[in-house]
Write a protein that holds these residues in place. Structure first.
Motif, short mmCIF file in Angstrom:
data_model
loop_
_atom_site.label_atom_id
_atom_site.label_comp_id
_atom_site.label_asym_id
_atom_site.label_seq_id
_atom_site.Cartn_x
_atom_site.Cartn_y
_atom_site.Cartn_z
N THR A 42 4.45 6.35 44.37
CA THR A 42 4.77 4.93 44.17
C THR A 42 3.79 4.29 43.20
N ILE A 43 2.52 4.64 43.32
CA ILE A 43 1.48 4.07 42.46
C ILE A 43 1.38 4.83 41.15
N ASN A 44 1.48 6.14 41.20
CA ASN A 44 1.27 7.00 40.05
C ASN A 44 2.13 6.59 38.86
N SER A 45 3.37 6.25 39.09
CA SER A 45 4.29 5.91 38.00
C SER A 45 3.89 4.60 37.30
N LYS A 46 3.04 3.81 37.94
CA LYS A 46 2.64 2.52 37.37
C LYS A 46 1.26 2.56 36.71
N LEU A 47 0.58 3.71 36.76
CA LEU A 47 -0.75 3.83 36.18
C LEU A 47 -0.67 3.99 34.67
N TYR A 48 -1.69 3.50 33.98
CA TYR A 48 -1.73 3.56 32.52
C TYR A 48 -2.99 4.28 32.09
N GLU A 60 -6.51 -9.24 33.96
CA GLU A 60 -6.90 -8.29 34.98
C GLU A 60 -8.20 -7.61 34.57
#
Length: 119
Positions: A42-48, A60
């Motif tokens: 869930t988080i991994n796909s939103k990391l940059y 941020e």
């Protein structure tokens, strides 16, 4: 995630007489914490992990200097017709006024989808 602790000595000089000579410090493994984040789909796909992004408005934490200058995140080198340049290299460059200056490459950043060098 396991939280660990160890005793830390306290300098009792100029402290209340009830101060203990040691106290406990609590910590957790940063590597284990990062592994948990990276393994979470869930988080991994939103990391940059691309180059730092220059923003006029810092919204941020990672839009600040730490993110933009860290070689751990994004691009740490660039290859041009004039050679290979790496973060922290010292270079001689020409300003818009055609003055020659010396500086250090701080980071490679994206400005309006154009890769630029921050000196």
């Amino acid at each position: 995630m396991e939280i660990q602790s160890h005793k830390v000595p306290v300098n009792v000089h100029k402290t209340p007489s009830t101060t203990k000579e040691a106290t406990r410090a609590y910590y957790f493994s940063l590597i284990e914490h990062l592994k948990r984040i990276l393994q979470n789909p869930t988080i991994n796909s939103k990391l940059y992990f691309g180059p730092g992004i220059y923003s006029e408005i810092c919204e941020e934490f990672w839009h600040g200097e730490l993110w933009a200058e860290s070689s751990l995140f994004g691009q740490s080198k660039i290859i041009t017709t004039r050679g290979e340049f790496v973060s922290c290299d010292f270079i001689r460059h020409c300003t818009l006024n055609h003055n020659i200056k010396y500086g250090r490459i701080r980071s490679f950043i994206m400005v309006k989808n154009i890769l630029k060098v921050r000196i």
